[in-house]
Every structure is written in C-alpha cells, then in structure tokens.
Motif scaffolding. Structure first.
Motif, PDB file in Angstrom:
ATOM      1  N   GLY A 401       0.786  -1.215   0.000  1.00  0.00           N
ATOM      2  CA  GLY A 401       0.000   0.000   0.000  1.00  0.00           C
ATOM      3  C   GLY A 401       0.822   1.271   0.000  1.00  0.00           C
ATOM      4  N   ALA A 402       2.092   1.183  -0.344  1.00  0.00           N
ATOM      5  CA  ALA A 402       2.988   2.339  -0.504  1.00  0.00           C
ATOM      6  C   ALA A 402       3.116   3.188   0.756  1.00  0.00           C
ATOM      7  CB  ALA A 402       2.525   3.199  -1.671  1.00  0.00           C
ATOM      8  N   PRO A 403       3.491   2.598   1.915  1.00  0.00           N
ATOM      9  CA  PRO A 403       3.713   3.409   3.109  1.00  0.00           C
ATOM     10  C   PRO A 403       5.047   4.140   3.030  1.00  0.00           C
ATOM     11  CG  PRO A 403       4.300   1.161   3.563  1.00  0.00           C
ATOM     12  CD  PRO A 403       3.747   1.169   2.152  1.00  0.00           C
ATOM     13  N   ALA A 404       5.222   5.116   3.918  1.00  0.00           N
ATOM     14  CA  ALA A 404       6.495   5.820   3.990  1.00  0.00           C
ATOM     15  C   ALA A 404       7.539   4.949   4.673  1.00  0.00           C
ATOM     16  CB  ALA A 404       6.318   7.121   4.769  1.00  0.00           C
ATOM     17  N   SER A 405       8.750   4.993   4.192  1.00  0.00           N
ATOM     18  CA  SER A 405       9.908   4.334   4.811  1.00  0.00           C
ATOM     19  C   SER A 405       9.646   2.859   5.115  1.00  0.00           C
ATOM     20  CB  SER A 405      10.298   5.061   6.097  1.00  0.00           C
ATOM     21  OG  SER A 405      10.515   6.423   5.864  1.00  0.00           O
ATOM     22  N   PRO A 406       9.344   2.035   4.104  1.00  0.00           N
ATOM     23  CA  PRO A 406       9.119   0.614   4.366  1.00  0.00           C
ATOM     24  C   PRO A 406      10.403  -0.092   4.789  1.00  0.00           C
ATOM     25  CG  PRO A 406       9.206   1.011   2.014  1.00  0.00           C
ATOM     26  CD  PRO A 406       9.226   2.366   2.676  1.00  0.00           C
ATOM     27  N   ASP A 407      10.225  -1.205   5.471  1.00  0.00           N
ATOM     28  CA  ASP A 407      11.349  -2.014   5.943  1.00  0.00           C
ATOM     29  C   ASP A 407      12.092  -2.592   4.739  1.00  0.00           C
ATOM     30  OD1 ASP A 407      13.083  -3.839   7.057  1.00  0.00           O
ATOM     31  OD2 ASP A 407      11.581  -4.799   8.339  1.00  0.00           O
ATOM     32  N   PRO A 408      13.355  -2.240   4.530  1.00  0.00           N
ATOM     33  CA  PRO A 408      14.083  -2.752   3.357  1.00  0.00           C
ATOM     34  C   PRO A 408      14.378  -4.242   3.433  1.00  0.00           C
ATOM     35  CG  PRO A 408      15.574  -1.536   4.788  1.00  0.00           C
ATOM     36  CD  PRO A 408      14.187  -1.325   5.340  1.00  0.00           C
ATOM     37  N   LEU A 409      14.235  -4.844   4.627  1.00  0.00           N
ATOM     38  CA  LEU A 409      14.527  -6.270   4.793  1.00  0.00           C
ATOM     39  C   LEU A 409      13.270  -7.142   4.703  1.00  0.00           C
ATOM     40  CD1 LEU A 409      17.106  -6.119   7.735  1.00  0.00           C
ATOM     41  CD2 LEU A 409      17.549  -6.178   5.272  1.00  0.00           C
ATOM     42  N   PHE A 410      12.105  -6.521   4.502  1.00  0.00           N
ATOM     43  CA  PHE A 410      10.880  -7.324   4.432  1.00  0.00           C
ATOM     44  C   PHE A 410      10.996  -8.297   3.258  1.00  0.00           C
ATOM     45  CE2 PHE A 410       6.484  -8.478   3.917  1.00  0.00           C
ATOM     46  CZ  PHE A 410       5.984  -8.433   5.213  1.00  0.00           C
ATOM     47  N   PRO A 411      10.774  -9.605   3.495  1.00  0.00           N
ATOM     48  CA  PRO A 411      11.104 -10.603   2.468  1.00  0.00           C
ATOM     49  C   PRO A 411      10.225 -10.591   1.228  1.00  0.00           C
ATOM     50  CG  PRO A 411      10.047 -11.636   4.360  1.00  0.00           C
ATOM     51  CD  PRO A 411      10.317 -10.215   4.750  1.00  0.00           C
ATOM     52  N   ASP A 412       8.978 -10.116   1.339  1.00  0.00           N
ATOM     53  CA  ASP A 412       8.066 -10.094   0.201  1.00  0.00           C
ATOM     54  C   ASP A 412       7.966  -8.666  -0.311  1.00  0.00           C
ATOM     55  OD1 ASP A 412       5.023 -11.792  -0.578  1.00  0.00           O
ATOM     56  OD2 ASP A 412       5.707  -9.907  -1.440  1.00  0.00           O
ATOM     57  N   PRO A 413       8.398  -8.380  -1.531  1.00  0.00           N
ATOM     58  CA  PRO A 413       8.390  -7.000  -2.027  1.00  0.00           C
ATOM     59  C   PRO A 413       6.991  -6.406  -2.124  1.00  0.00           C
ATOM     60  CG  PRO A 413       8.906  -8.550  -3.798  1.00  0.00           C
ATOM     61  CD  PRO A 413       8.962  -9.322  -2.526  1.00  0.00           C
ATOM     62  N   SER A 414       5.966  -7.251  -2.158  1.00  0.00           N
ATOM     63  CA  SER A 414       4.599  -6.748  -2.205  1.00  0.00           C
ATOM     64  C   SER A 414       4.025  -6.500  -0.805  1.00  0.00           C
ATOM     65  CB  SER A 414       3.698  -7.737  -2.958  1.00  0.00           C
ATOM     66  OG  SER A 414       3.642  -8.983  -2.272  1.00  0.00           O
ATOM     67  N   GLY A 415       4.760  -6.880   0.228  1.00  0.00           N
ATOM     68  CA  GLY A 415       4.305  -6.654   1.586  1.00  0.00           C
ATOM     69  C   GLY A 415       3.217  -7.603   2.043  1.00  0.00           C
ATOM     70  N   GLN A 416       3.104  -8.754   1.378  1.00  0.00           N
ATOM     71  CA  GLN A 416       2.094  -9.744   1.755  1.00  0.00           C
ATOM     72  C   GLN A 416       2.683 -10.752   2.746  1.00  0.00           C
ATOM     73  OE1 GLN A 416       0.926 -11.273  -2.079  1.00  0.00           O
ATOM     74  NE2 GLN A 416      -0.338  -9.490  -2.547  1.00  0.00           N
ATOM     75  N   ILE A 417       1.804 -11.529   3.397  1.00  0.00           N
ATOM     76  CA  ILE A 417       2.290 -12.461   4.416  1.00  0.00           C
ATOM     77  C   ILE A 417       3.040 -13.634   3.801  1.00  0.00           C
ATOM     78  CG2 ILE A 417       0.517 -11.773   6.060  1.00  0.00           C
ATOM     79  CD1 ILE A 417      -1.006 -14.328   5.413  1.00  0.00           C
ATOM     80  N   ASP A 444       0.430  -7.723   5.090  1.00  0.00           N
ATOM     81  CA  ASP A 444       0.981  -7.754   6.440  1.00  0.00           C
ATOM     82  C   ASP A 444       0.422  -6.597   7.263  1.00  0.00           C
ATOM     83  OD1 ASP A 444       3.361  -8.898   8.215  1.00  0.00           O
ATOM     84  OD2 ASP A 444       3.414  -6.721   8.388  1.00  0.00           O
ATOM     85  N   LEU A 445       0.243  -6.841   8.547  1.00  0.00           N
ATOM     86  CA  LEU A 445      -0.296  -5.861   9.480  1.00  0.00           C
ATOM     87  C   LEU A 445       0.434  -4.526   9.420  1.00  0.00           C
ATOM     88  CD1 LEU A 445      -1.971  -5.111  12.081  1.00  0.00           C
ATOM     89  CD2 LEU A 445      -0.075  -6.108  13.385  1.00  0.00           C
ATOM     90  N   MET A 446       1.729  -4.548   9.161  1.00  0.00           N
ATOM     91  CA  MET A 446       2.525  -3.332   9.209  1.00  0.00           C
ATOM     92  C   MET A 446       2.488  -2.542   7.895  1.00  0.00           C
ATOM     93  SD  MET A 446       3.157  -3.494  12.278  1.00  0.00           S
ATOM     94  CE  MET A 446       3.931  -1.885  12.317  1.00  0.00           C
TER      95      MET A 446
END
Length: 601
Positions: A401-417, A444-446
């Motif tokens: 959902g294009a949040p500010a300053s996303p976690d660069p280490l999040f394993p899924d680039p789409s931010g899904q679980i 993901d919740l975040m």
C-alpha cells in the motif's frame, strides 16, 4: 506400486527353485521329500493375481498332483493351478499338498490405495514452513493443522487421534476426530485436511505429541507405516513464555474543539481483538487512564489529521508517560476521535519505533490512534491499534500500500504475508467453528493493505524484540529530574522546547548519537553533557523527537543557566528554568486484566 487402469487384470507368475533348506517355514518334510512353495510371502493388491508354484526342495523338480487351499477364501482365493486372487484386505495362508507333503505361502491382500499423514503443525495464527515457531503460553489456545494424502485421490471417511504427553511421557490428553474429507496427493496448509483445537490451559503441560490416522486399522491401506506423524516417534512440543504486556489506553481530549476519545472497560476486548489475534502475546494487562488534554489543532473541516497534529499529541503524551511513576513498563496508547464536521483524517495513528524491547524512556512505548466506531470499515480502528503497537515492538512498515519508509529487509516485495495463516483467535473465542485460512496474498499488518494478518517475518521480529524485555533492568526510582525535549527536522535543525523539572524516573540515552546536549552555568562551566539520537517515528523520517529526563541535585538546578543542543545541522541554545517545576502524568481511573481468551475479567 504403480496405478493400474481399471478393468485390467495383472497376472504375476513367479517360479523360484531353491536348493534344499530343510526346516524353513514354507516346506513340510514327509519321508525324504520336501515341498516348497514360491513365493513364500507376497503382497497382492486387491483384484490382482499372482501365480504360486510348488517344487521338490531336494531336487527342484516340479511337484505333481498338487492340491491348493486358501484358509480364508473371503480374502484370498486360489485355483487348482495355484493362481491366487486378492479379494479383500487381510493376511491369509495358502497351502500346497502333494504325495503326503505340504508347503505354505503367506498372502497379504492389500487395497490399491495409500492414505498417509503427510505433515502436522501447531499454530496460534502464523507458522513457518518447517513448523519451527513455538507456541506462546498464557495467551490463546493453539491449533494443530494436519495434512492427509491419498493415492489415488478419494473422498474418505476416517479418524484421527492426537495424543499429547507430559514431561514424564504419560498421556496428558487424547483427542479423537472423525472426519470425511476429499484427499489427493498434494495436501496444503491453504486447506488443512483436519484441525485440532487445544485450549490455552493445556499447552503448558505438553512435552511431546503424535497424531495417527485410523489407529484401529478399520480402513487398511497399502502402507500402514505412514499413518502416523512423526514416523519415528513423538515430536517435541515447542513452547515459550512471553513477558506480560501492560497497556494503558488514554482518552485524548482536544481543548480547541472538545472532541474526546472514548475507551470503556466494555470496549477493551474489541480494542484488543486484532492485537490478541495477531501479535505473539501471553498475558495482557489493560488499563484505562484519565483523560489527557492537548491544544493540538486537528485542522479545518472536512479533512484534517495532518502529521503536525499527530506529532504534537504523540510528543505530549510521551512526556506524560515518562513523567508517570506508577508503571514504567506500560505501553501508552492514546485514543482520540476527529472533531465534529470531519469525515477524513490524513493519518489513523502515529507511534514510536524503539530500537530495543528493553527501553522504557522517551520515544519508545507511546502511540496514538483513532477510537472504535469512527472509520467506515469496521475493523480499521482495532487494526490500527495493532499496527501502532507493532511499531512500538520495533517493526517498520511492510511495503504494502505504498507506506512511507518501508522495511528494506521485508522478504516479500509486495508486503504480503507470503504463506497461508490461520485465525486461531476466532475459534478460541467462539466466533468461528474452525481456524479459518488467511491466503498468502493477505497484506501484512505493518503495511497499508486490507484485510491484514501478520507475516512470519513480523511475528518472529516481535518475538525477538519483546524477548529481550524478560531481562529488563530494574527501573530507576523517581527523583527530581530535568526534562529537556524538542524535535529535529529533515535538515537536522533542532527545535528546543522549554525545559522543566519534576519528580520522575530518570531516562538517559542508552546509546551515543550525533547530537550533544550540554548544560552550563552562568560562567559557561559545563554541568553535564549527553550524546543522543532522536527517536524514530513510524510515518516520517523527516521529523524526529527527543527527550531526556536528567536527574539533578538542588545545586545543579540552581546553577543551570544555559541548555545547548549541537548536531549535524548546527547548534541551538535556550535559557534554563530556575526553580520552575511541573508535575505531569495520567492517572488510572479504570482497569481490567485481559486473559488468554480475550475476555475482560
């Protein structure tokens, strides 16, 4: 064994001549002659055939005039020529007799199907592919998801038994689950074959476990050895204890317009519903604080809630938390409502992102969010509470959902679980009859996507973050302290707010940073200095808060004249107060303990 087309008969002819080996189980001695049946032991799939032969063991010559007999023709038949047909599942002895001697063969009639327990994993909402995430005690119950397979595919009625054992190896609990389910060769946790629910009160006593399919053998299959999981014995039950979560909900009153956030004891379960369902938590102690007033301006109707409003409320509430002497371990969640005439808020909440779970000082355990019932989406407020608390647990945004300053280490680039999850909480609280599946594509919740669940990455991160708080250092005792606070903008320029003194627990920087606070007397002599880094806030990297709670003696307080903060963007100074004091804090007017079931006791 490979599958066979229906309507075809497989004929296996086996002729083996073996030198005399007197006394073996399938030959009988009569005088000097011995009769041997080959094969002496064979498994035949139901409907298939196998040829038996009888020979004289001493010279290998074919026996003549052989009479063939099946001891159970309902399972295995045999023709006058020794052709065996498997009729129904079972173990049958076939005999061959000729010239006063006899031999035997053991025929195992098996179905042309294999059902197996492929895998089983415990979960409280999210689990790794290898099942390595432990169960958290003193919180929710857990679910054992079981995967079954069948080759070939079939819709079968069967039963499963889950056996739980204590540390002494004695049975703690035995659950039997009859079920009728369609099975194939590719089971998945996206659609578990079966689920067992284990209440929270049982989990602490479990040391090991095993699950078995059809333990009585009522529905035999080709390979009974794969009807248990694990195959080699009991599995160790993995469990951990999480530190209690103390959370204080604080109604926020906006003095400019009178809008006041609402939190009642009856609402606490709903405020904590997503928190309990997603985060790895044990005991939750929830309290309701006295209303906290702010002069922050929400904006101009109909749209408001810009970042400046939230940042002011967050900073003010955080100072009140630091000044409070009742419970230094508590997380404070400010609850506000947009004023009348507003139908849009630019943000639904703000929270600090501390670097370690062991920290209690400024910029760590404070967040602010919108109250229940204001958003058009029913779950948005409670999801927002869980989201902001996730920031307080050290988590950055997930890139959904294009949040500010996303976690660069999040394993899924789409931010899904990224893998299926299961809603154990709804089953535990009676709002669902099973642990419903959350698809791998759930946000993901975040992040900012809806609906939301928690990913393995976020879940593990929170477990590690909060695990450090088990060994928290004892909090300092309240003493007379000087509070120095302010903000840093994107260019590292410092705004230094008026300092004040009060009785509070000291909160000094735990790590050095690029900024330096110095206190001096009227002659320019240094009285104290501290290096620090500003706090991290979830929605912005361009604006950061800082606050230091410095213990001071009467002499230091009397001598202090100038406070200076120096950083990469320059220096700023302000005259220090002389004899000025302020007592700040939010008292508790109602409290409740939220147990593992999510009910309010």
């Amino acid at each position: 064994m490979g599958s066979r087309p229906r309507g075809r008969v497989a004929l296996a002819v086996v002729v083996v001549t073996v030198a005399a080996c007197r006394g073996s189980s399938n030959e009988t001695t009569g005088g000097a002659a011995t009769l041997r049946v080959t094969p002496d032991s064979v498994t035949v799939v139901q409907g298939a055939k196998v040829q038996l032969t009888a020979t004289q063991a001493d010279d290998g010559s074919a026996a003549t005039g052989v009479m063939w007999t099946s001891l159970d023709p309902s399972r295995v038949t045999v023709s006058s020529s020794g052709l065996v047909t498997a009729v129904s599942p079972g173990r049958v002895i076939v005999t061959a007799a000729a010239a006063g001697v006899a031999g035997t063969a053991i025929i195992r009639s098996a179905v042309d199907r294999d059902e197996a327990v492929v895998d089983a994993q415990f979960t409280q909402g999210v689990q790794a592919l290898d099942g390595s995430i432990p169960v958290v005690l003193s919180g929710d119950g857990a679910v054992l998801n079981v995967l079954l397979s069948s080759t070939p595919a079939a819709r079968k009625s069967t039963s499963l038994v889950l056996r739980l054992f204590d540390a002494g190896g004695l049975p703690l609990r035995i659950d039997t689950l009859p079920l009728t389910v369609a099975l194939d060769g590719s089971p998945s946790y996206a659609a578990p074959s079966a689920q067992f629910f284990i209440p929270a009160g049982v989990l602490a006593g479990i040391a090991s476990w095993q699950v078995a399919r059809d333990p009585t053998g009522a529905v035999p299959d080709r390979d009974p050895s794969d009807d248990v999981f694990p195959r080699t014995g009991r599995a160790r039950f993995s469990k951990v204890t999480a530190p209690p979560l103390d959370i204080r909900f604080v109604p926020i009153v906006q003095t400019l317009n009178g809008a006041a956030g609402t939190v009642t004891t009856a609402q606490l379960p709903e405020y904590l519903r997503t928190v309990r369902a997603l985060h790895p938590l044990g005991i939750i102690n929830a309290t309701i604080g006295a209303p906290f007033s702010t002069s922050a301006n929400f904006g101009t109707p109909p749209s408001g809630g810009a970042s400046a409003f939230w940042l002011q409320v967050l900073a003010e509430l955080d100072l009140a938390r630091v000044a409070d002497t009742t419970n230094p371990d508590a997380y404070w969640m400010g609850i506000l409502v947009p004023p009348s005439g507003f139908n849009f808020t630019a943000f639904g909440g703000f929270g600090y992102i501390p670097g370690a779970g062991s920290t209690r000082g400024p910029g760590t355990r404070t967040a602010v969010a919108v109250q229940l019932g204001w958003f058009s989406r029913a779950t948005q407020a409670r999801d927002g509470i869980a989201h902001e608390l996730g920031h307080n647990f050290g988590r950055q945004h997930a890139p959904c959902g294009a949040p500010a300053s996303p976690d660069p280490l999040f394993p899924d680039p789409s931010g899904q679980i990224g893998k299926p999850a299961h809603d154990v909480y709804s089953w535990a609280t009676g709002t669902a009859a099973s642990a419903l599946v959350l698809p791998a594509q759930t946000g993901d919740l975040m992040g900012y996507c809806t609906p939301v669940w928690i990913s393995e990455y976020t879940y593990r991160g929170e477990m590690q973050f909060r695990g450090t708080s088990v060994s928290l250092r004892a909090p300092a005792s309240p003493v007379r302290s000087l509070v120095v606070h302010g903000a840093v903008d994107a260019d590292n320029r410092v705004t230094l707010a008026p300092a004040f003194t009060l009785i509070a627990r000291p909160a000094l920087p735990e790590h050095s940073g690029p900024f330096l606070l110095t206190g001096r007397d009227s002659s320019g002599n240094e009285l104290f200095s501290y290096q620090f880094s500003p706090s991290v806030i979830d929605h912005t990297t361009a604006y950061r808060h800082f606050a230091l709670v410095i213990p001071v003696t009467a002499a230091t307080e009397e001598q202090l004249r100038i406070l200076t903060v120096t950083g990469p963007g320059g220096s700023v100074s302000r005259s220090a107060p002389v004899g000025k004091s302020l007592r700040a804090g939010v008292g508790s007017t109602a409290s409740a303990r939220v147990a593992g079931t999510g009910r309010v006791d």
